[in-house]
Design a protein around this motif. Structure first.
Motif, PDB file in Angstrom:
ATOM      1  N   GLY A 160      -7.161 -14.392  -4.391  1.00  0.00           N
ATOM      2  CA  GLY A 160      -8.398 -15.094  -4.719  1.00  0.00           C
ATOM      3  C   GLY A 160      -9.585 -14.259  -4.281  1.00  0.00           C
ATOM      4  O   GLY A 160      -9.632 -13.038  -4.492  1.00  0.00           O
ATOM      5  N   ASP A 237     -18.254 -18.898  -1.984  1.00  0.00           N
ATOM      6  CA  ASP A 237     -17.162 -17.973  -2.280  1.00  0.00           C
ATOM      7  C   ASP A 237     -17.714 -16.673  -2.849  1.00  0.00           C
ATOM      8  O   ASP A 237     -18.706 -16.671  -3.603  1.00  0.00           O
ATOM      9  CB  ASP A 237     -16.192 -18.597  -3.284  1.00  0.00           C
ATOM     10  CG  ASP A 237     -15.446 -19.787  -2.694  1.00  0.00           C
ATOM     11  OD1 ASP A 237     -15.368 -19.875  -1.443  1.00  0.00           O
ATOM     12  OD2 ASP A 237     -14.955 -20.621  -3.476  1.00  0.00           O
ATOM     13  N   ASP A 381      -1.390 -22.042  -7.338  1.00  0.00           N
ATOM     14  CA  ASP A 381      -2.799 -22.424  -7.416  1.00  0.00           C
ATOM     15  C   ASP A 381      -3.716 -21.213  -7.267  1.00  0.00           C
ATOM     16  O   ASP A 381      -4.752 -21.105  -7.951  1.00  0.00           O
ATOM     17  CB  ASP A 381      -3.124 -23.454  -6.327  1.00  0.00           C
ATOM     18  CG  ASP A 381      -2.424 -24.784  -6.578  1.00  0.00           C
ATOM     19  OD1 ASP A 381      -2.009 -25.027  -7.731  1.00  0.00           O
ATOM     20  OD2 ASP A 381      -2.285 -25.575  -5.615  1.00  0.00           O
ATOM     21  N   ILE A 382      -3.352 -20.285  -6.409  1.00  0.00           N
ATOM     22  CA  ILE A 382      -4.180 -19.089  -6.210  1.00  0.00           C
ATOM     23  C   ILE A 382      -4.151 -18.216  -7.451  1.00  0.00           C
ATOM     24  O   ILE A 382      -5.194 -17.677  -7.880  1.00  0.00           O
ATOM     25  CB  ILE A 382      -3.691 -18.316  -4.967  1.00  0.00           C
ATOM     26  CG1 ILE A 382      -3.977 -19.126  -3.696  1.00  0.00           C
ATOM     27  CG2 ILE A 382      -4.368 -16.956  -4.877  1.00  0.00           C
ATOM     28  CD1 ILE A 382      -3.393 -18.514  -2.447  1.00  0.00           C
ATOM     29  N   ASP A 384      -3.614 -19.159 -10.532  1.00  0.00           N
ATOM     30  CA  ASP A 384      -4.308 -19.818 -11.639  1.00  0.00           C
ATOM     31  C   ASP A 384      -5.823 -19.849 -11.437  1.00  0.00           C
ATOM     32  O   ASP A 384      -6.573 -19.987 -12.411  1.00  0.00           O
ATOM     33  CB  ASP A 384      -3.789 -21.247 -11.805  1.00  0.00           C
ATOM     34  CG  ASP A 384      -2.325 -21.278 -12.235  1.00  0.00           C
ATOM     35  OD1 ASP A 384      -1.858 -20.262 -12.782  1.00  0.00           O
ATOM     36  OD2 ASP A 384      -1.651 -22.304 -11.991  1.00  0.00           O
ATOM     37  N   ASN A 385      -6.267 -19.762 -10.190  1.00  0.00           N
ATOM     38  CA  ASN A 385      -7.707 -19.793  -9.893  1.00  0.00           C
ATOM     39  C   ASN A 385      -8.073 -18.555  -9.092  1.00  0.00           C
ATOM     40  O   ASN A 385      -8.376 -18.614  -7.900  1.00  0.00           O
ATOM     41  CB  ASN A 385      -8.060 -21.061  -9.099  1.00  0.00           C
ATOM     42  CG  ASN A 385      -7.683 -22.324  -9.845  1.00  0.00           C
ATOM     43  OD1 ASN A 385      -8.391 -22.788 -10.749  1.00  0.00           O
ATOM     44  ND2 ASN A 385      -6.545 -22.902  -9.463  1.00  0.00           N
ATOM     45  N   ASP A 387     -10.627 -16.693  -9.149  1.00  0.00           N
ATOM     46  CA  ASP A 387     -12.019 -16.507  -8.756  1.00  0.00           C
ATOM     47  C   ASP A 387     -12.432 -17.458  -7.637  1.00  0.00           C
ATOM     48  O   ASP A 387     -13.617 -17.569  -7.318  1.00  0.00           O
ATOM     49  CB  ASP A 387     -12.937 -16.714  -9.963  1.00  0.00           C
ATOM     50  CG  ASP A 387     -12.750 -18.089 -10.598  1.00  0.00           C
ATOM     51  OD1 ASP A 387     -11.718 -18.748 -10.311  1.00  0.00           O
ATOM     52  OD2 ASP A 387     -13.628 -18.506 -11.386  1.00  0.00           O
ATOM     53  N   LYS A 388     -11.465 -18.171  -7.034  1.00  0.00           N
ATOM     54  CA  LYS A 388     -11.769 -19.084  -5.936  1.00  0.00           C
ATOM     55  C   LYS A 388     -11.074 -18.601  -4.658  1.00  0.00           C
ATOM     56  O   LYS A 388     -10.208 -17.735  -4.689  1.00  0.00           O
ATOM     57  CB  LYS A 388     -11.314 -20.506  -6.285  1.00  0.00           C
ATOM     58  CG  LYS A 388     -12.093 -21.113  -7.449  1.00  0.00           C
ATOM     59  CD  LYS A 388     -11.655 -22.544  -7.711  1.00  0.00           C
ATOM     60  CE  LYS A 388     -12.452 -23.157  -8.856  1.00  0.00           C
ATOM     61  NZ  LYS A 388     -12.031 -24.559  -9.135  1.00  0.00           N
TER      62      LYS A 388
END
Length: 683
Positions: A160, A237, A381-382, A384-385, A387-388
């Motif tokens: 991320g 972030d 989750d990391i 798939d996202n 940019d977070k």
């Protein structure tokens, strides 16, 4: 006629024996009829075997130690196998990059992360060296940088993006003294849950200026140098590109994101090294104390989460499963001992060690299962996202707790080996020494800690405002403990107080180091000497080597081997029989002196050669006595009733001698008086 006299003498002898049975000192038949033997349990543990005899203790000790050795080996492979040996190098590399590397400040002075003291230094570090560490333009000269990923030290990919977060306190969190209210309009207390500022400030938009609780940030509390900080706050972030992140920092800096109420800023990120299959969860903290300035700390934790990668990993997992099967077995063993000993179970030290081992293993296993179930979803989750913020803080905390629990568990498992070494008096010296001197050490500890706490409090009050090693009462205690080991900086306290420092230092060294510490060693040495003496004077017992050799001879005999010496076998059986007789007599209440007198009746010398006939004779007569049967005693046989009569005669002689001594004293007194009268008359 002779038969009648014989029957009468037999009846008289029986009556005398019945009277001796009811005597308190008749230990052979003090309970009347021979007691009924307890039914031997089918499943006997080592503690239960202590009530069965020496040979049973050795048998169960050997069996349990053999099984426990397998458990120790499996547990060692399992614990060391899940601990990555290369994790230190990843932590060391991150420390060198973010903490130890120097950067230029406003005045062109080179400082490190640990030397940051102002907000200006923080912004220079964040916009310069930290940005360079996160955004590498290329991995190697022949490779192009991945614009959709961030790398650290070329080989470590950031999961991320990193996150910057701060916690603040309210302006009214403290009260200014009335003398200075005109001079100070603002008052910001140190961080606490009651003083947290949750109001929107600055630009009033986005999460960087709007407070977010811990449920939204999903960050854990952090224990810093000053206090413990909550997981909520104001955060932002990073962006995937360097330019956008630079714009974010410029916006925060220009709009005074760091203000008087700021109490801590955190830089959080997680990364993965594919070469080592290691994760790292990193946190860099900048604490703003109420005195001004900045205190920095860095926490880099490297660990493995994806375990199955090679055949050895499968082997480690198999060892783990076997360890839990052993734990199930030990649970049933503890239940068996609880049902057998009942409340006496609580009086045994090693039972507490067993319970701790079982509890720690089960709890660590629960953490391991929870961690395995969570890591898969978190990684998805990391990915798939991207940019977070890649938040692995909770999994890192679970791994830390799991690692600590399993480390303490393995430590106790190794300590428990002493339980099986105590079957031998020589091997059990440590246990016996600590047990015998426990009360003396307890009394000494009270005296020691009274003086120790007094010196710690004195050092804290005298040097606490100037010397870091005495900045608090707890720190002062550890400083004095280090002084006992020779780690002490005398010049530091001398610079703080030149008059009291030498008095404080010399008095502490004299009282604690020269007096109390030597008293502690004297207690240990005296007790150890007593234990050695007890071992030397204790009667000989069957040792583990003798038991094993006996079992090996029995095994060879069953296999039909003729290499076993009949003479050595007979001698070992005789020695074993003597030990059995000694144990039976001890259970009946005999003292060691009475047992030696009993052996002397049959000329039994453990160091001499003993015939089989002598042993058979001794055993037959002993069994007849215990059963209450008629025995044709030799004229030289000494009965227990004779011991009782002899004891009464000795007591009567003792009383008579006492009366004679008193009479002699009275006579001497009268002689002195008569001599004095004669002297007066002569004068």
């Amino acid at each position: 006629m002779e038969r009648t006299e014989t029957n009468t003498s037999i009846k008289d002898r029986k009556n005398q024996e019945n009277e001796a049975k009811h005597s308190e000192k008749n230990v052979l038949v003090s309970e009347g009829d021979p007691p009924k033997k307890k039914k031997r349990p089918r499943w006997i543990t080592r503690d239960m075997a202590e009530e069965e005899g020496r040979e049973e203790v050795l048998r169960t000790t050997f069996n349990e130690f053999f099984i426990y050795s397998i458990f120790v080996i499996l547990m060692t492979i399992y614990v060391t196998g899940i601990h990555h040996r290369k994790a230190f190098y990843l932590t060391k590399g991150l420390t060198q990059q973010f903490v130890e590397r120097q950067f230029d400040t406003v005045n062109d002075a080179e400082i490190t992360f640990l030397e940051i003291t102002t907000a200006a230094d923080f912004w220079i570090y964040a916009e310069g060296h930290m940005m360079d560490s996160f955004y590498w333009e290329a991995t190697y000269s022949t490779e192009q940088a991945d614009e959709n990923a961030m790398h650290i030290l070329q080989e470590n990919r950031v999961l991320g993006v990193p996150r910057i977060r701060q916690v603040r306190v309210r302006n009214d969190s403290c009260v200014v003294h009335e003398y200075f209210r005109r001079l100070f309009l603002n008052c910001y207390d140190m961080y606490s849950d009651d003083a947290v500022d949750k109001e929107t400030f600055g630009l009033g938009k986005k999460t960087a200026w709007v407070y977010s609780p811990q449920k939204e940030t999903k960050s854990l509390s952090y224990w810093g140098k000053i206090t413990t900080y909550g997981g909520g706050g104001y955060y932002a972030d990073f962006a995937m590109t360097r330019n956008k992140t630079a714009e974010l920092f410029a916006e925060l800096k220009d709009n005074l994101w760091i203000r008087g109420g700021t109490r801590a800023i955190f830089i959080d990120f997680a990364l993965y090294n594919a070469n080592l299959n290691l994760f790292a969860v990193c946190k860099m903290a900048f604490e703003f104390p109420t005195t001004g300035g900045i205190m920095t700390t860095a926490d880099f934790r490297s660990f493995g989460l994806l375990r199955i990668r090679s055949n050895y990993d499968w082997f480690v997992m198999a060892c783990e499963c076997a360890c839990y099967l052993f734990i199930v077995f030990y649970i049933f063993e503890e239940i068996r001992e609880i049902l057998y000993f009942r409340l006496k179970y609580l009086a045994r030290f090693w039972n507490y060690v067993d319970v701790f081992i079982i509890t720690l293993t089960l709890v660590s296993g629960a953490f391991s299962i929870m961690k395995m179930l969570m890591i898969k979803q978190e990684l998805y989750d990391i990915m798939d996202n991207g940019d977070k913020y890649g938040n692995l803080e909770y999994i890192a905390w679970m791994h830390l707790m799991y690692n600590n629990l399993i480390a303490v568990d393995l430590f106790l498992i190794y300590v428990k080996i002493f339980k099986y070494l105590n079957f031998n008096r020589t091997m059990g010296q440590l246990n016996n020494t600590l047990k015998n001197c426990a009360m003396d050490i307890l009394g000494f500890s009270i005296m020691f800690f009274i003086i120790f706490f007094a010196f710690a409090e004195l050092g804290y009050l005298i040097f606490g405002s100037e010397v870091e090693n005495f900045s608090s009462f707890g720190v002062a205690m550890f400083t004095l403990l280090r002084t006992i080991l020779g780690d002490f900086d005398y010049q530091e306290i001398e610079a703080a107080n030149r008059i009291l420092a030498p008095i404080y230092f010399l008095s502490y060294i004299f009282l604690v180091f020269f007096v109390l510490l030597n008293m502690f060693l004297a207690i240990i040495n005296d007790t150890y000497s007593d234990v050695k003496t007890e071992i030397a004077l204790a009667p000989d017992e069957m040792q583990m080597t003798e038991y094993l050799s006996q079992q090996i001879r029995n095994l060879l005999r069953r296999l039909g081997s003729k290499c076993v010496s009949e003479k050595s076998e007979t001698k070992s059986e005789i020695n074993a029989t003597l030990r059995q007789i000694r144990e039976v007599l001890k259970k009946c209440g005999f003292s060691d002196l009475e047992i030696e007198m009993f052996f002397a009746r049959y000329n039994v010398d453990p160091l001499a050669e003993i015939g089989v006939a002598d042993i058979d004779k001794l055993m037959n007569e002993l069994e007849d006595i215990l059963k209450g049967e008629d025995v044709k005693y030799e004229s030289s046989f000494v009965r227990v009733s004779d011991f009782v009569a002899q004891q009464e005669r000795l007591e009567q002689i003792d009383r008579t001698i006492g009366k004679l001594v008193e009479q002699v004293k009275i006579l001497l007194l009268k002689l002195d008086q008569m001599s004095n009268v004669r002297k007066v008359r002569n004068e």
